[in-house]
Design an enzyme around this catalytic site. Structure first.
Site, PDB file in Angstrom:
ATOM      1  N   PHE A 128       6.032  -1.855   1.556  1.00 41.57           N
ATOM      2  CA  PHE A 128       4.696  -1.516   2.511  1.00 41.57           C
ATOM      3  C   PHE A 128       4.411  -2.934   3.650  1.00 41.57           C
ATOM      4  CE2 PHE A 128       0.359  -1.757   3.075  1.00 41.57           C
ATOM      5  CZ  PHE A 128      -0.441  -1.212   3.477  1.00 41.57           C
ATOM      6  N   ASP A 204       4.986  -6.169  -6.514  1.00 38.95           N
ATOM      7  CA  ASP A 204       4.300  -5.264  -6.146  1.00 38.95           C
ATOM      8  C   ASP A 204       3.526  -4.328  -6.869  1.00 38.95           C
ATOM      9  OD1 ASP A 204       1.830  -4.416  -4.837  1.00 38.95           O
ATOM     10  OD2 ASP A 204       2.506  -5.089  -2.531  1.00 38.95           O
ATOM     11  N   TYR A 229      -9.003  -1.849  -5.607  1.00 43.67           N
ATOM     12  CA  TYR A 229      -9.113  -0.281  -5.377  1.00 43.67           C
ATOM     13  C   TYR A 229      -8.700   0.173  -4.775  1.00 43.67           C
ATOM     14  CZ  TYR A 229      -6.721  -2.375  -0.946  1.00 43.67           C
ATOM     15  OH  TYR A 229      -6.041  -2.350   0.474  1.00 43.67           O
ATOM     16  N   LYS A 230      -7.530   0.581  -5.968  1.00 42.43           N
ATOM     17  CA  LYS A 230      -7.047   2.122  -5.877  1.00 42.43           C
ATOM     18  C   LYS A 230      -7.162   2.498  -7.381  1.00 42.43           C
ATOM     19  CE  LYS A 230      -3.643   1.095  -2.248  1.00 42.43           C
ATOM     20  NZ  LYS A 230      -4.028   1.793  -1.217  1.00 42.43           N
ATOM     21  N   ARG A 378       0.299  12.830   1.809  1.00 43.20           N
ATOM     22  CA  ARG A 378       0.131  12.239   0.318  1.00 43.20           C
ATOM     23  C   ARG A 378      -0.530  12.427  -0.455  1.00 43.20           C
ATOM     24  NH1 ARG A 378      -0.279   5.619   0.054  1.00 43.20           N
ATOM     25  NH2 ARG A 378      -2.346   6.282   1.086  1.00 43.20           N
TER      26      ARG A 378
END
Lengths: 419, 419
Positions: A128, A204, A229-230, A378
């Site tokens: 990322f 990560d 927040y995921k 996705r």
């Protein structure tokens, strides 16, 4: 080839799902199938209740006293300890603070300061971007002679990556589940390979925390960061978390050394003396409202076994892909995600030349998926609030969008996309 | 000596107060006089309304789409532009993000990278500790040969400070209003003195933003940081802000270079390319809930003239002190704050050997003040929601606590204090 998945089979799956009742812990919009919990988790009902308490009872009424009476001052540690079991971390090693990017800067700096004589930070070309950017930022500050990002090309067998783990490398920085492909790396193997060469490892966990069982302590990981927040459902831009193995705590020098990481912040001494333990990773005043909401959201996990979550996650995605394969109209969707369970996280990624348009048409019809540039559709599977029948409906809608050529309408043409 | 302040005079002041109606924009607890808005501002009613919208309508219903449909992605800039007029900053120079400490690290790093050959960061021994700690943190990363904190002793005439501003100094780091004493520094003079020696200047506005008119552009300040949760009333741990003068934007290298500061974050490029303008100071994903609340809180300032705020602030504190002087029982309170209007912010600080006990006894009786180690009683005056009569009542309660020896009760003895 497996037998066709039928609608009746999906209903049966839901009836037998040990997590089925968890769906009621969330507020979910009507007429929407949400397959983007890997970008932003849905809102737990407890989160809204807590926000209201923090606003109306704590901030408005008790004002400054709330730092003590409502334990605001302890929230970073409190939330950290709620996240720790999801990461396979013993107490005292996880803390909630800042953003994933800022936390990565902290642990990366610590790791580089521990590694005298080595300057390379090894990551993957597909990692990322913010992870790579933070390494570049540290390099801009220290100079390339002290910090240098090296990227291994991504490959199915990780050969390029594994060969690049040498005694020249200071830090190996990897994301456990790839944000594009959903590919899951072997944490234990890669950490061991790194340690054998004297390399420190940062993981990560943005796309794995709350999605699958993680064993940071067992894998002897050095540092980790991740996102609130995921899959943790902490709300948009929720505070992030940070893990540092206890064996390193005494000798770390964390450069974002703000007052909340001081051993006695309210003595107002002029000289920084780091707090013992994981608290040394705090910097400024914690964002109490956002962190309280994350704290409440984590209560959803209190009675959840991550092995059960993982089992359902794999089942949802397997069935989704099987249904895609059953639909002749979807043959142009190329699965990028490895199908082997040990090699994938909780999402599926399909390449398609019109991925953006497909995604927009899905959203228009109430199926919230995600597009990742340049050509990836996705789909995230969040077992706490996604039903088996949802998966069936989503594929049916997708098949209809393709077979009817709906997605070719000009309204779905690519524009600047933001998420 | 002025004539005694009477209760009738205070009532008249309130009747003639052009800011009187603003009090209704806040939720304030019953039977409480809140003189600690310099630690945590009171809750604007609009803040609670907005929080509810973000939770129930945006996050819960529109989920990931909210980044676009509710302009979450623009919040750091939107909020920055609302703060800018309070700082005397033209558009494009203020952004909302992270904590004050983290933002200080960003601008300090930028400034140090601009100053080749100079390594000293000059500040004051009495500066708020987190500012000093962040310099020490950067020094731990770069080494003392590249970054070195130098502290001038505080003095009434600033002589030690001004003499220390030499051509050896890279950066002058000052807080405009001292967190202990409430002393206000002369921003224009000190910035000019620094620039004359080729020194870059960073101002911490934590105790001045929203409390008094600030003229960053007119003073040609290089960088500033500040806090969202004090006089801006953004809620506990609200996101902070950062100012960088436009003339510097093109040549800055900001080391906390996360994806939100990239010129095209959703291209997911591997190489960091900074965004133009103030956006280059963003790092990770913004804390949307907390930032939305700050955004709503700032609406209170939309029709407020900061000169009017300043006038009332000085009047409130002048009257408070005059009332203290009228009370024989309060002679042991030693005013630490300069009385000259040009030399003080929006708070009064009194030294007293029993300051902690006095503060606790005040709180017990509904007057929320603040204690700062080792012996300071601190009272903040927030003109948007504090009345003149409140000041009269607060001093009367304080005088009674002292004359009755209430504060000597064991229940007010010092314990670990947290705010």
């Amino acid at each position: 080839m497996l037998a066709d998945v039928t609608a009746a089979a999906l209903v049966l799956h839901d009836q037998q799902d040990p997590l089925a009742a968890k769906r009621d812990a969330f507020v979910l919009p009507a007429n929407t199938l949400y397959l983007d919990g890997n970008s932003l988790g849905a809102m737990p009902k407890a989160a809204a209740v807590r926000a209201q308490q923090v606003l109306a009872a704590q901030w408005a009424q008790d004002l400054i006293k709330s730092w003590n009476t409502h334990q605001w001052i302890d929230l970073p540690q409190t939330v950290g300890e709620k996240i720790a079991p999801l990461l396979g971390a013993a107490p005292g090693q996880v803390i909630c603070c800042d953003s994933t990017s800022v936390n990565l800067f902290k642990v990366l700096s610590c790791a580089m300061l521990m590694q005298t004589g080595r300057v390379k930070v090894l990551s993957q070309a597909g990692n990322f971007p913010t992870d790579l950017y933070m390494v570049q930022g540290l390099a801009s500050l220290l100079g390339e002679q002290h910090c240098q990002l090296v990227l291994a090309n991504d490959s199915i067998d990780n050969q390029a990556l594994e060969q690049a783990i040498t005694e020249e490398v200071a830090v190996l920085l990897l994301t456990q589940v790839d944000f594009r492909s959903g590919r899951l790396l072997d944490m234990q193997r890669l950490t061991q390979l790194a340690h054998a060469k004297g390399v420190l490892v940062i993981w990560d966990l943005a796309h794995s925390a709350g999605a699958l069982p993680i064993e940071l302590d067992i894998c002897q990981v050095d540092f980790a960061v991740g996102c609130g927040y995921k899959y943790l459902n902490g709300g948009p831009g929720a505070p992030a978390f940070l893990y540092a193995a206890k064996r390193h705590h005494a000798r770390l020098t964390q450069p974002l050394s703000g007052w909340m990481g001081h051993q006695a912040p309210f003595n107002f001494d002029n000289t920084y003396q780091k707090a013992p333990g994981i608290t040394q990773f705090l910097t400024g005043t914690p964002a109490i409202l956002s962190m309280s909401v994350l704290d409440a959201a984590l209560e959803v996990f209190a009675d959840v076994d991550m092995a059960t979550v993982r089992e359902k996650s794999l089942a949802l995605s397997s069935i989704f892909h099987q249904l895609v394969q059953q639909q002749g109209s979807l043959h142009a969707l190329q699965l990028l995600t490895p199908l082997e369970p040990a090699e994938r996280g909780s999402q599926l990624a399909y390449q398609h030349p019109n991925a953006y348009a497909l995604c927009q048409a899905l959203i228009k019809q109430g199926v919230i998926a995600d597009f990742r540039s340049p050509n990836i559709l996705r789909l995230g599977f969040t077992p706490l609030y996604t039903r088996y029948v949802d998966v069936g409906t989503a594929v049916a809608i997708l098949a209809n969008i393709v077979s009817s050529n709906e997605y070719l309408k000009p309204e779905y043409a690519i524009k600047q996309k933001v998420t």
